[in-house]
Motif scaffolding. Structure first.
Motif, PDB file in Angstrom:
ATOM      1  N   SER A  46       0.855  -1.183   0.000  1.00 42.21           N
ATOM      2  CA  SER A  46       0.000   0.000   0.000  1.00 42.21           C
ATOM      3  C   SER A  46       0.895   1.238   0.000  1.00 42.21           C
ATOM      4  O   SER A  46       2.026   1.201   0.480  1.00 42.21           O
ATOM      5  CB  SER A  46      -0.921   0.017   1.229  1.00 42.21           C
ATOM      6  OG  SER A  46      -0.165   0.129   2.419  1.00 42.21           O
ATOM      7  N   PHE A  47       0.373   2.348  -0.525  1.00 45.32           N
ATOM      8  CA  PHE A  47       1.167   3.584  -0.617  1.00 45.32           C
ATOM      9  C   PHE A  47       0.226   4.753  -0.839  1.00 45.32           C
ATOM     10  O   PHE A  47      -0.671   4.696  -1.681  1.00 45.32           O
ATOM     11  CB  PHE A  47       2.155   3.472  -1.780  1.00 45.32           C
ATOM     12  CG  PHE A  47       3.091   4.650  -1.925  1.00 45.32           C
ATOM     13  CD1 PHE A  47       3.685   5.236  -0.819  1.00 45.32           C
ATOM     14  CD2 PHE A  47       3.381   5.166  -3.173  1.00 45.32           C
ATOM     15  CE1 PHE A  47       4.548   6.311  -0.955  1.00 45.32           C
ATOM     16  CE2 PHE A  47       4.243   6.238  -3.323  1.00 45.32           C
ATOM     17  CZ  PHE A  47       4.828   6.816  -2.207  1.00 45.32           C
ATOM     18  N   THR A  51       3.396   7.364   3.127  1.00 45.20           N
ATOM     19  CA  THR A  51       3.801   6.157   3.833  1.00 45.20           C
ATOM     20  C   THR A  51       3.498   4.928   2.984  1.00 45.20           C
ATOM     21  O   THR A  51       2.417   4.825   2.404  1.00 45.20           O
ATOM     22  CB  THR A  51       3.062   6.041   5.177  1.00 45.20           C
ATOM     23  OG1 THR A  51       3.349   7.194   5.964  1.00 45.20           O
ATOM     24  CG2 THR A  51       3.504   4.803   5.943  1.00 45.20           C
ATOM     25  N   SER A  52       4.462   4.017   2.909  1.00 43.03           N
ATOM     26  CA  SER A  52       4.244   2.760   2.197  1.00 43.03           C
ATOM     27  C   SER A  52       4.379   1.607   3.170  1.00 43.03           C
ATOM     28  O   SER A  52       5.081   1.701   4.180  1.00 43.03           O
ATOM     29  CB  SER A  52       5.252   2.590   1.052  1.00 43.03           C
ATOM     30  OG  SER A  52       6.534   2.266   1.565  1.00 43.03           O
ATOM     31  N   ALA A  53       3.707   0.512   2.871  1.00 50.84           N
ATOM     32  CA  ALA A  53       3.822  -0.710   3.663  1.00 50.84           C
ATOM     33  C   ALA A  53       3.876  -1.883   2.697  1.00 50.84           C
ATOM     34  O   ALA A  53       3.167  -1.904   1.690  1.00 50.84           O
ATOM     35  CB  ALA A  53       2.642  -0.858   4.617  1.00 50.84           C
ATOM     36  N   THR A 116       4.268   4.282  -8.088  1.00 48.70           N
ATOM     37  CA  THR A 116       5.415   3.410  -7.821  1.00 48.70           C
ATOM     38  C   THR A 116       5.782   3.470  -6.346  1.00 48.70           C
ATOM     39  O   THR A 116       5.974   4.547  -5.781  1.00 48.70           O
ATOM     40  CB  THR A 116       6.623   3.837  -8.672  1.00 48.70           C
ATOM     41  OG1 THR A 116       6.264   3.779 -10.055  1.00 48.70           O
ATOM     42  CG2 THR A 116       7.813   2.922  -8.419  1.00 48.70           C
ATOM     43  N   ILE A 117       5.896   2.326  -5.728  1.00 48.62           N
ATOM     44  CA  ILE A 117       6.201   2.255  -4.305  1.00 48.62           C
ATOM     45  C   ILE A 117       7.700   2.472  -4.106  1.00 48.62           C
ATOM     46  O   ILE A 117       8.519   1.854  -4.785  1.00 48.62           O
ATOM     47  CB  ILE A 117       5.762   0.896  -3.740  1.00 48.62           C
ATOM     48  CG1 ILE A 117       4.243   0.766  -3.867  1.00 48.62           C
ATOM     49  CG2 ILE A 117       6.188   0.740  -2.282  1.00 48.62           C
ATOM     50  CD1 ILE A 117       3.705  -0.592  -3.541  1.00 48.62           C
ATOM     51  N   ARG A 237       8.272  -7.746   6.759  1.00 47.89           N
ATOM     52  CA  ARG A 237       7.392  -6.585   6.719  1.00 47.89           C
ATOM     53  C   ARG A 237       8.271  -5.353   6.544  1.00 47.89           C
ATOM     54  O   ARG A 237       9.270  -5.190   7.255  1.00 47.89           O
ATOM     55  CB  ARG A 237       6.593  -6.456   8.005  1.00 47.89           C
ATOM     56  CG  ARG A 237       5.761  -7.694   8.364  1.00 47.89           C
ATOM     57  CD  ARG A 237       4.551  -7.825   7.465  1.00 47.89           C
ATOM     58  NE  ARG A 237       3.721  -8.938   7.860  1.00 47.89           N
ATOM     59  CZ  ARG A 237       3.792 -10.151   7.334  1.00 47.89           C
ATOM     60  NH1 ARG A 237       4.696 -10.404   6.385  1.00 47.89           N
ATOM     61  NH2 ARG A 237       2.983 -11.112   7.733  1.00 47.89           N
ATOM     62  N   ARG A 238       7.885  -4.506   5.630  1.00 48.97           N
ATOM     63  CA  ARG A 238       8.639  -3.275   5.395  1.00 48.97           C
ATOM     64  C   ARG A 238       7.698  -2.082   5.366  1.00 48.97           C
ATOM     65  O   ARG A 238       6.555  -2.201   4.922  1.00 48.97           O
ATOM     66  CB  ARG A 238       9.371  -3.322   4.052  1.00 48.97           C
ATOM     67  CG  ARG A 238      10.538  -4.280   3.986  1.00 48.97           C
ATOM     68  CD  ARG A 238      11.200  -4.187   2.619  1.00 48.97           C
ATOM     69  NE  ARG A 238      12.374  -5.039   2.515  1.00 48.97           N
ATOM     70  CZ  ARG A 238      13.132  -5.131   1.429  1.00 48.97           C
ATOM     71  NH1 ARG A 238      12.816  -4.427   0.347  1.00 48.97           N
ATOM     72  NH2 ARG A 238      14.191  -5.915   1.420  1.00 48.97           N
TER      73      ARG A 238
END
Length: 379
Positions: A46-47, A51-53, A116-117, A237-238
């Motif tokens: 997600s982004f 914030t991205s995950a 783009t993440i 997890r990032r």
């Protein structure tokens, strides 16, 4: 795209990736969760441009591919599924999800419109996940919540060698937490202003593994990123987040070098006393604290209104002193301290108090300090 995955592993990964989704996205695709299936397994992302995950997890992939679906809806569905393997397949413009006798069909969003993440910055070092999560939870106690002052909604992360300092303030209080870590280079010197909510949520969510990798780039400016990586069920997890722009106030000098009155008090007894006395305090009014003759006396209420008074035994070293504080801010600081005995250090009644833990449980090098500005007492 077609794959089978363990229900619990999928639910955890979806919850991780979906937790940062915006409630009111600026574009419909930003409410989406990107599912990518390959021979290496699954990647859920997600982004929202801030914030991205990203969650990696193992799966039995029959056909590679990717799809974008509503992240919150998928999260709700995964939490409600029976404890059976989950089969997911892309069928035209819809994603079919099957788990036991449960079947769902989700409309896809245009993958080509998804941003783009960002990649993780280069790793800066590692820290024990439980220690970091607890340190962050203490530090964010004093972080501001006023979006009109965005710099104060962040936590200042300062890295010097094998030490990390976390600082936060909302102008009325200040928290400072230090902890050790393992830097990638022994002379590391980095600083960043990280959104407090993102930092707190991320640290709390990455405690499944033993360590968290912290990755920092961009020189601490608003154009930089900070990244965190840990282990979750089934894979890594990032998360990355854009750093806050602006100069954090120079707050270290607010901690006084001298202490003229120092009181040591049982933390649990003080917390319960503040809660009781504060029941009669008017909105935004201070609770009075009087240090004298081996006791701390708390008073609240005035005039024709309800009043309360209570004394707590205290070991006092120095001059007698009378001051006052916001009861909620005082409780926030006290509950953030681990030790059973708290120390309140003053220079004078009109100056801030520095609250810290002392006695059993206090560990050198992992210090937490909470500075609180006094409130004017009602006559």
């Amino acid at each position: 795209m077609k794959f089978r995955v363990d229900r619990d592993v999928l639910a955890d990964a979806v919850a991780w990736a979906a937790r940062t989704l915006p409630v009111k996205p600026s574009m419909p695709v930003l409410a989406g969760l990107l599912i990518e299936a390959s021979d290496d397994g699954l990647v859920l992302s997600s982004f929202d441009y801030e914030t991205s995950a990203r969650a990696n997890l193992a799966a039995e992939v029959s056909d590679e591919g990717k799809a974008l679906v509503s992240g919150r809806l998928l999260s709700d569905i995964c939490r409600s599924l029976p404890n059976k393997p989950v089969d997911i397949a892309l069928d035209g413009a819809r994603v079919a999800l099957t788990c036991g006798s449960s079947r769902f069909s989700l409309q896809t969003l245009p993958v080509e419109d998804y941003p783009t993440i960002p990649d993780m910055p280069s790793a800066s070092g590692t820290v024990a996940s439980d220690v970091f999560a607890h340190a962050v939870a203490q530090a964010v106690t004093a972080a501001g919540r006023d979006e009109m002052l965005p710099v104060l909604t962040g936590v200042r992360v300062e890295i010097e060698g094998d030490s990390i300092s976390l600082l936060a303030t909302d102008r009325f209080r200040l928290s400072h937490r230090e902890l050790g870590w393992s830097p990638g280079t022994p002379d590391a010197s980095l600083a960043a202003l990280v959104p407090a909510k993102v930092l707190a949520d991320t640290a709390k969510a990455l405690t499944a593994g033993a360590e968290i990798t912290i990755a920092l780039a961009g020189g601490g400016t608003g154009d930089g990123l900070i990244g965190f990586e840990g282990t979750g069920p089934g894979g890594t997890r990032r998360t990355t987040t854009r750093l806050l722009d602006g100069e954090f106030p120079k707050v270290r000098g607010l901690f006084p070098s001298e202490r003229l009155t120092v009181a040591k008090i049982d933390k649990a007894a003080l917390i319960e006393s503040v809660k009781r006395v504060a029941l009669v305090a008017e909105r935004n009014a201070a609770v009075q604290l009087a240090f004298k003759d081996g006791a701390l006396t708390l008073d609240a209420g005035s005039g024709d209104q309800a009043q309360a008074s209570e004394a707590v035994p205290a070991e006092i070293d120095g001059d007698d002193l009378v001051t006052g504080f916001s009861p909620q801010y005082l409780l926030d600081g006290l509950t953030a301290i681990d030790e059973s005995v708290v120390e309140l250090a003053f220079t004078q009644s009109s100056k801030p108090v520095v609250i810290s833990g002392t006695g059993d449980g206090a560990e050198e090098g992992d210090a937490f300090r909470y500075l609180l500005m006094p409130r004017r007492l009602l006559s």
